[in-house]
Structures are given as structure tokens and as C-alpha cells.
Design a protein around this motif. Structure first.
Motif, PDB file in Angstrom:
ATOM      1  N   ASP A   1       4.499  11.615   3.553  1.00 33.44           N
ATOM      2  CA  ASP A   1       3.244  11.290   4.240  1.00 33.44           C
ATOM      3  C   ASP A   1       3.548  10.696   5.611  1.00 33.44           C
ATOM      4  O   ASP A   1       4.404   9.822   5.747  1.00 33.44           O
ATOM      5  CB  ASP A   1       2.476  10.253   3.409  1.00 33.44           C
ATOM      6  CG  ASP A   1       1.201   9.789   4.103  1.00 33.44           C
ATOM      7  OD1 ASP A   1       0.179  10.491   3.981  1.00 33.44           O
ATOM      8  OD2 ASP A   1       1.223   8.734   4.766  1.00 33.44           O
TER       9      ASP A   1
ATOM     10  N   SER B   1      -9.133   9.492   4.239  1.00 34.82           N
ATOM     11  CA  SER B   1      -8.463   8.243   3.901  1.00 34.82           C
ATOM     12  C   SER B   1      -9.333   7.063   4.301  1.00 34.82           C
ATOM     13  O   SER B   1     -10.200   7.183   5.171  1.00 34.82           O
ATOM     14  CB  SER B   1      -7.120   8.194   4.645  1.00 34.82           C
ATOM     15  OG  SER B   1      -6.423   7.019   4.311  1.00 34.82           O
ATOM     16  N   ASN B   2      -9.073   5.922   3.651  1.00 33.68           N
ATOM     17  CA  ASN B   2      -9.798   4.684   3.964  1.00 33.68           C
ATOM     18  C   ASN B   2     -11.309   4.890   3.856  1.00 33.68           C
ATOM     19  O   ASN B   2     -12.062   4.515   4.756  1.00 33.68           O
ATOM     20  CB  ASN B   2      -9.395   4.178   5.356  1.00 33.68           C
ATOM     21  CG  ASN B   2      -7.914   3.854   5.413  1.00 33.68           C
ATOM     22  OD1 ASN B   2      -7.431   3.023   4.657  1.00 33.68           O
ATOM     23  ND2 ASN B   2      -7.179   4.533   6.285  1.00 33.68           N
TER      24      ASN B   2
ATOM     25  N   GLN C   1      -7.154   9.243   0.107  1.00 31.01           N
ATOM     26  CA  GLN C   1      -6.010   8.322   0.174  1.00 31.01           C
ATOM     27  C   GLN C   1      -6.527   6.940   0.548  1.00 31.01           C
ATOM     28  O   GLN C   1      -7.044   6.746   1.648  1.00 31.01           O
ATOM     29  CB  GLN C   1      -4.993   8.805   1.226  1.00 31.01           C
ATOM     30  CG  GLN C   1      -3.754   7.911   1.226  1.00 31.01           C
ATOM     31  CD  GLN C   1      -2.767   8.228   2.347  1.00 31.01           C
ATOM     32  OE1 GLN C   1      -2.759   7.579   3.384  1.00 31.01           O
ATOM     33  NE2 GLN C   1      -1.922   9.216   2.128  1.00 31.01           N
TER      34      GLN C   1
ATOM     35  N   SER D   1      -0.211   0.932  -0.927  1.00 29.75           N
ATOM     36  CA  SER D   1      -0.133  -0.542  -1.012  1.00 29.75           C
ATOM     37  C   SER D   1      -0.321  -1.019  -2.449  1.00 29.75           C
ATOM     38  O   SER D   1      -0.861  -2.096  -2.684  1.00 29.75           O
ATOM     39  CB  SER D   1      -1.147  -1.217  -0.092  1.00 29.75           C
ATOM     40  OG  SER D   1      -0.919  -0.840   1.236  1.00 29.75           O
TER      41      SER D   1
ATOM     42  N   THR E   1       9.075   2.385   0.429  1.00 31.70           N
ATOM     43  CA  THR E   1      10.305   1.599   0.351  1.00 31.70           C
ATOM     44  C   THR E   1      11.375   2.062   1.351  1.00 31.70           C
ATOM     45  O   THR E   1      11.488   3.256   1.647  1.00 31.70           O
ATOM     46  CB  THR E   1      10.890   1.635  -1.084  1.00 31.70           C
ATOM     47  OG1 THR E   1      12.090   0.861  -1.092  1.00 31.70           O
ATOM     48  CG2 THR E   1      11.208   3.041  -1.560  1.00 31.70           C
TER      49      THR E   1
ATOM     50  N   HIS F   1      15.349   1.156  -4.638  1.00 29.55           N
ATOM     51  CA  HIS F   1      13.923   1.195  -4.970  1.00 29.55           C
ATOM     52  C   HIS F   1      13.395   2.632  -4.954  1.00 29.55           C
ATOM     53  O   HIS F   1      12.528   2.978  -5.748  1.00 29.55           O
ATOM     54  CB  HIS F   1      13.119   0.319  -3.999  1.00 29.55           C
ATOM     55  CG  HIS F   1      13.356  -1.149  -4.220  1.00 29.55           C
ATOM     56  ND1 HIS F   1      13.007  -2.114  -3.298  1.00 29.55           N
ATOM     57  CD2 HIS F   1      13.910  -1.812  -5.275  1.00 29.55           C
ATOM     58  CE1 HIS F   1      13.339  -3.295  -3.768  1.00 29.55           C
ATOM     59  NE2 HIS F   1      13.893  -3.143  -4.960  1.00 29.55           N
TER      60      HIS F   1
ATOM     61  N   ASP G   1      11.526   3.895  -8.097  1.00 33.88           N
ATOM     62  CA  ASP G   1      10.137   4.375  -7.978  1.00 33.88           C
ATOM     63  C   ASP G   1      10.016   5.769  -8.608  1.00 33.88           C
ATOM     64  O   ASP G   1       9.099   6.032  -9.389  1.00 33.88           O
ATOM     65  CB  ASP G   1       9.691   4.393  -6.506  1.00 33.88           C
ATOM     66  CG  ASP G   1       9.581   2.977  -5.919  1.00 33.88           C
ATOM     67  OD1 ASP G   1       9.763   1.998  -6.682  1.00 33.88           O
ATOM     68  OD2 ASP G   1       9.328   2.850  -4.710  1.00 33.88           O
TER      69      ASP G   1
HETATM   70  N1  LIG Z   1      -3.954   5.975   5.184  1.00 31.00           N
HETATM   71  C1  LIG Z   1      -3.644   4.801   5.638  1.00 31.00           C
HETATM   72  O1  LIG Z   1      -4.372   4.157   6.402  1.00 31.00           O
HETATM   73  C2  LIG Z   1      -2.352   4.162   5.213  1.00 31.00           C
HETATM   74  C3  LIG Z   1      -2.165   2.786   5.387  1.00 31.00           C
HETATM   75  C4  LIG Z   1      -0.971   2.225   4.949  1.00 31.00           C
HETATM   76  C5  LIG Z   1       0.000   3.021   4.369  1.00 31.00           C
HETATM   77  N2  LIG Z   1      -0.198   4.366   4.248  1.00 31.00           N
HETATM   78  C6  LIG Z   1       0.858   5.246   3.711  1.00 31.00           C
HETATM   79  O2  LIG Z   1       1.348   4.718   2.503  1.00 31.00           O
HETATM   80  C7  LIG Z   1       2.760   4.522   2.619  1.00 31.00           C
HETATM   81  C8  LIG Z   1       3.208   3.416   1.727  1.00 31.00           C
HETATM   82  O3  LIG Z   1       2.655   2.217   2.195  1.00 31.00           O
HETATM   83  P1  LIG Z   1       2.551   1.002   1.207  1.00 31.00           P
HETATM   84  O4  LIG Z   1       1.640   0.026   1.878  1.00 31.00           O
HETATM   85  O5  LIG Z   1       2.219   1.495  -0.164  1.00 31.00           O
HETATM   86  O6  LIG Z   1       4.021   0.544   1.108  1.00 31.00           O
HETATM   87  P2  LIG Z   1       4.892  -0.255   2.171  1.00 31.00           P
HETATM   88  O7  LIG Z   1       4.043  -1.155   2.990  1.00 31.00           O
HETATM   89  O8  LIG Z   1       5.761   0.688   2.872  1.00 31.00           O
HETATM   90  O9  LIG Z   1       5.695  -1.204   1.288  1.00 31.00           O
HETATM   91  C9  LIG Z   1       6.178  -0.979   0.030  1.00 31.00           C
HETATM   92  C10 LIG Z   1       6.729  -2.343  -0.336  1.00 31.00           C
HETATM   93  O10 LIG Z   1       7.035  -2.326  -1.692  1.00 31.00           O
HETATM   94  C11 LIG Z   1       8.412  -2.630  -1.839  1.00 31.00           C
HETATM   95  N3  LIG Z   1       8.906  -1.793  -2.932  1.00 31.00           N
HETATM   96  C12 LIG Z   1       8.803  -0.446  -3.081  1.00 31.00           C
HETATM   97  N4  LIG Z   1       9.363  -0.059  -4.237  1.00 31.00           N
HETATM   98  C13 LIG Z   1       9.816  -1.186  -4.819  1.00 31.00           C
HETATM   99  C14 LIG Z   1      10.474  -1.423  -6.022  1.00 31.00           C
HETATM  100  N5  LIG Z   1      10.790  -0.444  -6.875  1.00 31.00           N
HETATM  101  N6  LIG Z   1      10.786  -2.707  -6.332  1.00 31.00           N
HETATM  102  C15 LIG Z   1      10.464  -3.700  -5.488  1.00 31.00           C
HETATM  103  N7  LIG Z   1       9.842  -3.524  -4.310  1.00 31.00           N
HETATM  104  C16 LIG Z   1       9.521  -2.273  -3.982  1.00 31.00           C
HETATM  105  C17 LIG Z   1       9.064  -2.335  -0.535  1.00 31.00           C
HETATM  106  O11 LIG Z   1      10.178  -3.134  -0.307  1.00 31.00           O
HETATM  107  P3  LIG Z   1      11.601  -2.436  -0.009  1.00 31.00           P
HETATM  108  O12 LIG Z   1      11.467  -1.676   1.264  1.00 31.00           O
HETATM  109  O13 LIG Z   1      12.528  -3.586   0.061  1.00 31.00           O
HETATM  110  O14 LIG Z   1      11.833  -1.566  -1.191  1.00 31.00           O
HETATM  111  C18 LIG Z   1       7.945  -2.678   0.456  1.00 31.00           C
HETATM  112  O15 LIG Z   1       7.921  -4.038   0.744  1.00 31.00           O
HETATM  113  C19 LIG Z   1       2.970   4.279   4.111  1.00 31.00           C
HETATM  114  O16 LIG Z   1       4.284   4.461   4.511  1.00 31.00           O
HETATM  115  C20 LIG Z   1       2.035   5.308   4.672  1.00 31.00           C
HETATM  116  O17 LIG Z   1       2.647   6.579   4.611  1.00 31.00           O
HETATM  117  C21 LIG Z   1      -1.358   4.941   4.638  1.00 31.00           C
END
Ligand SMILES: NC(=O)c1ccc[n+]([C@@H]2O[C@H](COP(=O)([O-])OP(=O)(O)OC[C@H]3O[C@@H](n4cnc5c(N)ncnc54)[C@H](OP(=O)(O)O)[C@@H]3O)[C@@H](O)[C@H]2O)c1
Length: 278
Positions: A39, A154-155, A176, A204, A248, A253, A257
Motif C-alpha cells: 500500500d 479511505s477514511n 480502508q 493502525s 512495521t 515483526h 505479522d
Molecule cells: N489511508 C490512510 O489515511 C492511512 C493512514 C495511515 C496509514 N495507512 C496505511 O497503513 C499502513 C500501516 O500503518 P499503521 O498505522 O497500521 O502502522 P504503522 O504506523 O506503520 O505502525 C505499525 C506499528 O506497529 C508496530 N508493529 C508492527 N508489527 C508488530 C509486531 N508484530 N509486534 C510489535 N509491534 C509491531 C511497528 O513497530 P516496528 O516498526 O518496530 O515493528 C509500528 O510501531 C501505512 O504504512 C499506510 O500504508 C493509511
């Protein structure tokens, strides 16, 4: 949702936001770890889409994957969500902005189609507006021209989706959303999606729900399953029909995951987690 048998939907999506110059290496690492969904967004403020393309290219060159193994998703972002690094002429009409943003995304990603094209967020929090109607029509044109296989939004709130439906607009293949446990893990939107065959992508899942992640109930389930609390949350997400995202940056992780796909939670545990915070 258009019937498109050529799109294979992965069971996890690797998110590329906030990775800046680490984006190419992390995308390649994620593909090597086994992710097949990626993504991104043509929104330089939070994503380095060109870096995603560099990571893909490196993975192709090393024989890790081919384009057809992948589910690539990107987004169109309105002007207020962007900084000065725009992928379109902001004085052009919204329809032209969508076409320009898509052309730039395809160039960044080194491909001639994306599997999913997502409206990053509606123009207004209050409802599905005329601007959204114009953008959605332009996105449908991109899809009909073969540059996107499926479309998403999204959102969005339940109200946005109900207004889309009320206007007899084509509904998205994907929603999303940031998924808050305190809102029953976005219960209302998920239920709208489930009833209409829309795939709900949740992001998130960990960071927006730290209280649930650290809850004793999740800790106990994790201990019993010899898993981590994060893996329980992802297994739960899948059990309620969600397609989860993770962003991540850690190889360990990434593997954990992906391995959560093999975890099956008992139905009463799923019900309990769903009600943990709301
Ligand atoms: N549509 C939108 O407006 C929007 C907004 C936000 C995000 N997104 C999308 O969603 C994606 C993911 O965002 P997110 O907010 O879900 O994640 P994120 O902010 O990238 O953070 C994931 C967090 O979880 C931790 N983590 C992941 N797997 C783990 C595990 N197995 N054990 C412990 N900690 C773990 C990571 O730490 P580590 O790095 O240390 O593993 C990180 O701190 C983004 O990159 C983007 O592509 C879309």
C-alpha cells in the motif's frame, strides 16, 4: 463490486507510509519476508511512492517476485492533504488531477496498472460531496481504461458510504479505515461493508489500540497460543473479516505479522476482543 478474477487479494498488506529514504529497502525486505500486498499513496508528505517503485524494481531484479505476484495499491490525495510536492497541477479540474496523479503513480511504481486505486479521504468529513462525485467518476474512468483493477475509499464514515449508496453511485471494492477498538473496531462501517461484499482494510490496528494491545485478556490469549499480543490482534482482525495492514520496519515483526495468518482464535475469544473497548 466489479467481477475481476485477475485480482488476487493478499491476506496482509504492507504499508509504506513514513519510511522516507528507507522505503526501497523496506519494501524489498517485506517482499522477501513474504508480503504480496503493498500500500502506498501519491502523497509525498507521508509516502515516498518513487521509493516503493525502487524497492519493487530491486525485488524483481533479485527474482523475489514478479509484478503479477503482487497486489499494488495507491491513492489519490486531495490538495489539502498534500504539501508542496504535488503529483498534479492544482489549478486543473479534479478529473484532470486524478488522471495526472494516476499517470505519476504508474511511473513511480514502474507498472501500467495498479490492483487497487483508493480515494485517500473524502473532501469533507460531513458527507459525500460534489468534489467526491467528480473524483470518483474520474477514478472509474481510470479503472475502465485498465489502469486500475479495483477502486476503494479511505477514511470514510458510515454516513459517507450511505450517501454514496443513496446517490446510486458504484460502491467501492475496498474501504480502508483507521480501526479503533473503542468503536467496536469500526463496527458500523465493517457491517456496512460485510453486507455488500466490500473488503474492509484496517490500519493502525496496533498503534490506535494500545489499551487493547496491552489488555490482560490479550496477554493471556497470546500466552496460550505461544504468540505475541500483536499477532493476536492481527488474528482477531482476520477472524472478523478484515484485511489488515502493517507498517512495521522490523524484519522480525514482518515475519510475526505474516505468521499470524496461521493463528485461529476460538469464536468466544473473537467476540470478547470485539467488545473489549467499545
Ligand atoms: N489511508 C490512510 O489515511 C492511512 C493512514 C495511515 C496509514 N495507512 C496505511 O497503513 C499502513 C500501516 O500503518 P499503521 O498505522 O497500521 O502502522 P504503522 O504506523 O506503520 O505502525 C505499525 C506499528 O506497529 C508496530 N508493529 C508492527 N508489527 C508488530 C509486531 N508484530 N509486534 C510489535 N509491534 C509491531 C511497528 O513497530 P516496528 O516498526 O518496530 O515493528 C509500528 O510501531 C501505512 O504504512 C499506510 O500504508 C493509511
Amino acid at each position: 463490486m466489479p467481477n475481476n478474477p485477475s485480482v488476487s487479494i493478499p491476506n496482509f498488506i504492507y504499508g509504506t507510509a513514513w519510511k522516507e529514504e528507507r522505503t526501497p529497502a523496506l519494501v524489498k525486505l517485506a517482499l522477501r519476508a513474504g508480503f504480496r500486498g503493498v500500500d502506498t499513496a501519491n502523497q509525498r508528505r507521508h509516502y515516498f511512492e518513487g521509493g516503493v517503485g525502487q524497492g519493487l524494481d530491486a525485488a524483481y531484479r533479485d527474482g523475489i517476485v514478479t509484478r503479477s505476484d503482487l497486489f499494488l495499491q495507491t491513492k489519490f490525495t486531495y490538495r489539502p492533504g498534500q504539501d508542496h510536492r504535488l503529483p498534479y497541477d492544482s489549478t486543473a479540474s479534479l478529473s484532470i488531477q486524478v488522471a495526472q496523479s494516476m499517470a505519476s503513480s504508474l511511473e513511480h511504481l514502474g507498472t501500467d496498472y495498479v490492483d487497487s486505486y483508493v480515494l485517500h479521504g473524502p473532501a469533507s468529513n460531513y458527507g459525500w460531496s460534489d468534489a467526491d462525485i467528480e473524483v470518483w467518476e474520474a477514478m472509474k474512468k481510470e479503472r475502465d481504461a485498465g489502469r486500475a483493477r479495483l477502486l476503494g475509499v479511505s477514511n470514510v464514515s458510515l454516513r459517507h458510504l450511505e450517501q454514496m449508496e443513496g446517490a446510486r453511485s458504484e460502491l467501492p471494492a475496498f474501504v480502508q479505515n483507521r480501526c479503533y477498538a473503542r468503536q467496536g473496531w469500526d463496527r458500523d462501517v465493517r457491517s456496512f461493508c460485510r453486507e455488500r461484499g466490500i473488503i474492509y482494510q484496517g490500519f493502525s490496528l496496533l498503534t490506535a489500540n494500545l489499551e487493547s494491545l496491552h489488555h490482560d485478556y490479550i496477554a493471556t490469549l497470546a500466552m496460550q497460543a505461544e504468540a505475541t499480543p500483536a499477532q493476536i490482534v492481527f488474528a482477531f482482525a482476520r477472524a472478523i473479516g478484515m484485511l489488515p495492514l502493517t507498517g512495521t520496519s522490523s524484519e522480525q515483526h514482518m515475519k510475526q505479522d505474516l505468521a499470524s495468518s496461521a493463528l485461529e482464535l476460538p469464536p468466544d475469544a473473537v467476540r470478547m476482543i470485539e467488545q473489549l473497548a467499545g
